[in-house]
Motif scaffolding. Structure first.
Motif, PDB file in Angstrom:
ATOM      1  N   THR A   1       0.879  -1.411  -0.069  1.00  0.00           N
ATOM      2  CA  THR A   1      -0.108  -0.065  -0.122  1.00  0.00           C
ATOM      3  C   THR A   1       0.827   1.233  -0.090  1.00  0.00           C
ATOM      4  OG1 THR A   1      -0.138   0.022   2.449  1.00  0.00           O
ATOM      5  CG2 THR A   1      -1.758  -1.313   1.257  1.00  0.00           C
ATOM      6  N   TRP A   2       0.195   2.348  -0.288  1.00  0.00           N
ATOM      7  CA  TRP A   2       1.190   3.523  -0.283  1.00  0.00           C
ATOM      8  C   TRP A   2       0.242   4.544   0.375  1.00  0.00           C
ATOM      9  CZ3 TRP A   2      -1.492   7.148  -3.575  1.00  0.00           C
ATOM     10  CH2 TRP A   2      -2.379   6.680  -4.464  1.00  0.00           C
ATOM     11  N   GLY A   3       0.814   5.577   0.841  1.00  0.00           N
ATOM     12  CA  GLY A   3       0.056   6.587   1.491  1.00  0.00           C
ATOM     13  C   GLY A   3       0.263   8.074   0.790  1.00  0.00           C
ATOM     14  N   GLY A   4      -0.400   9.087   1.510  1.00  0.00           N
ATOM     15  CA  GLY A   4      -0.095  10.402   0.893  1.00  0.00           C
ATOM     16  C   GLY A   4       1.234  10.829   0.669  1.00  0.00           C
ATOM     17  N   SER A   5       2.165  10.547   1.635  1.00  0.00           N
ATOM     18  CA  SER A   5       3.435  11.291   1.268  1.00  0.00           C
ATOM     19  C   SER A   5       4.441  10.044   0.648  1.00  0.00           C
ATOM     20  CB  SER A   5       3.935  11.386   2.524  1.00  0.00           C
ATOM     21  OG  SER A   5       4.391  10.312   3.350  1.00  0.00           O
ATOM     22  N   ASP A   6       3.834   9.063  -0.005  1.00  0.00           N
ATOM     23  CA  ASP A   6       4.751   7.863  -0.435  1.00  0.00           C
ATOM     24  C   ASP A   6       5.154   8.501  -1.957  1.00  0.00           C
ATOM     25  OD1 ASP A   6       4.992   6.427   1.493  1.00  0.00           O
ATOM     26  OD2 ASP A   6       3.151   5.339   0.913  1.00  0.00           O
ATOM     27  N   SER A   7       6.377   7.999  -2.578  1.00  0.00           N
ATOM     28  CA  SER A   7       6.361   8.136  -3.862  1.00  0.00           C
ATOM     29  C   SER A   7       5.976   6.927  -4.599  1.00  0.00           C
ATOM     30  CB  SER A   7       7.891   8.672  -4.239  1.00  0.00           C
ATOM     31  OG  SER A   7       8.644   7.469  -3.700  1.00  0.00           O
ATOM     32  N   ARG A   8       5.697   6.905  -5.894  1.00  0.00           N
ATOM     33  CA  ARG A   8       5.216   5.700  -6.308  1.00  0.00           C
ATOM     34  C   ARG A   8       5.445   6.027  -7.968  1.00  0.00           C
ATOM     35  NH1 ARG A   8       1.062   9.194  -5.188  1.00  0.00           N
ATOM     36  NH2 ARG A   8      -0.438   9.199  -6.762  1.00  0.00           N
ATOM     37  N   GLU A   9       5.269   4.699  -8.558  1.00  0.00           N
ATOM     38  CA  GLU A   9       5.409   4.931 -10.094  1.00  0.00           C
ATOM     39  C   GLU A   9       3.841   4.533 -10.396  1.00  0.00           C
ATOM     40  OE1 GLU A   9       7.419   2.248 -13.806  1.00  0.00           O
ATOM     41  OE2 GLU A   9       8.411   2.509 -11.936  1.00  0.00           O
ATOM     42  N   GLU A  10       3.205   5.397 -11.530  1.00  0.00           N
ATOM     43  CA  GLU A  10       1.984   5.155 -11.913  1.00  0.00           C
ATOM     44  C   GLU A  10       1.938   4.764 -13.490  1.00  0.00           C
ATOM     45  OE1 GLU A  10      -0.379   8.806 -11.437  1.00  0.00           O
ATOM     46  OE2 GLU A  10       0.067   9.158  -9.477  1.00  0.00           O
TER      47      GLU A  10
ATOM     48  N   GLU B   1      -2.333   8.219   7.088  1.00  0.00           N
ATOM     49  CA  GLU B   1      -3.622   7.594   7.634  1.00  0.00           C
ATOM     50  C   GLU B   1      -4.695   8.000   7.022  1.00  0.00           C
ATOM     51  OE1 GLU B   1      -5.802   7.116  11.915  1.00  0.00           O
ATOM     52  OE2 GLU B   1      -3.766   6.625  11.842  1.00  0.00           O
ATOM     53  N   ALA B   2      -4.920   9.294   7.166  1.00  0.00           N
ATOM     54  CA  ALA B   2      -6.204  10.197   6.534  1.00  0.00           C
ATOM     55  C   ALA B   2      -6.238   9.919   5.032  1.00  0.00           C
ATOM     56  CB  ALA B   2      -6.119  11.243   6.764  1.00  0.00           C
ATOM     57  N   PHE B   3      -5.224   9.532   4.410  1.00  0.00           N
ATOM     58  CA  PHE B   3      -5.145   9.503   2.929  1.00  0.00           C
ATOM     59  C   PHE B   3      -5.799   8.007   2.799  1.00  0.00           C
ATOM     60  CE2 PHE B   3      -3.206   7.465  -0.913  1.00  0.00           C
ATOM     61  CZ  PHE B   3      -3.513   8.432  -1.776  1.00  0.00           C
ATOM     62  N   MET B   4      -5.377   6.877   3.612  1.00  0.00           N
ATOM     63  CA  MET B   4      -5.845   5.493   3.034  1.00  0.00           C
ATOM     64  C   MET B   4      -7.210   5.624   3.770  1.00  0.00           C
ATOM     65  SD  MET B   4      -3.431   4.210   1.867  1.00  0.00           S
ATOM     66  CE  MET B   4      -4.094   2.551   1.802  1.00  0.00           C
TER      67      MET B   4
END
Length: 132
Positions: free
Chosen positions: A1-10, A97-100
């Motif tokens: 899972t990823w959250g509001g401050s995570d970096s990710r590849e889309e 947490e709020a993002f999830m």
């Protein structure tokens, strides 16, 4: 899972309406059985080198702020730069947490969900006619 401050590849895979049934079958073969349909209005613009998107749907309104980085060593520096610009604009980012929690609000609304194994494409089309 990823959250509001995570970096990710889309990755975005647009599905034309005429290929939706084939796509559902493909996802079934991959073992995916559930989907969520939700209409959003998104306004995207660039500000100080950051892509901002203001997103609105029937459940909530929120913003996204993103910047492309080419090196993992730059992620923290760019994240801090995004947070500084958000602060200057008086925008409060989600905590992880709020993002999830927000994602779960959207994903767990029964009126947005469908099950590939229990509904035919024609049934899905009738239920979500505003998309087809």
């Amino acid at each position: 899972t990823w959250g509001g401050s995570d970096s990710r590849e889309e990755h975005s895979l647009p599905v034309p309406n005429e290929k939706f049934a084939d796509t559902v079958l493909f996802l079934q073969r991959l073992g995916w059985t559930n989907g969520v349909v939700l209409a959003t209005k998104t306004y995207v613009f660039q500000y100080q080198g950051i892509e901002f998107a203001f997103v609105s749907n029937k459940h909530l309104n929120y913003f996204e702020a993103e910047k492309i980085v080419t090196s993992k060593k730059d992620v923290n520096k760019e994240r801090d730069a995004i947070l500084a610009v958000c602060q200057s604009l008086q925008l409060q980012p989600f905590s992880d947490e709020a993002f999830m929690d927000a994602l779960n609000i959207i994903n767990n609304k029964p009126e947005n969900q469908f099950d590939f194994t229990r509904q035919s494409f024609e049934e899905i089309k009738k239920r979500f006619k505003e998309f087809f």
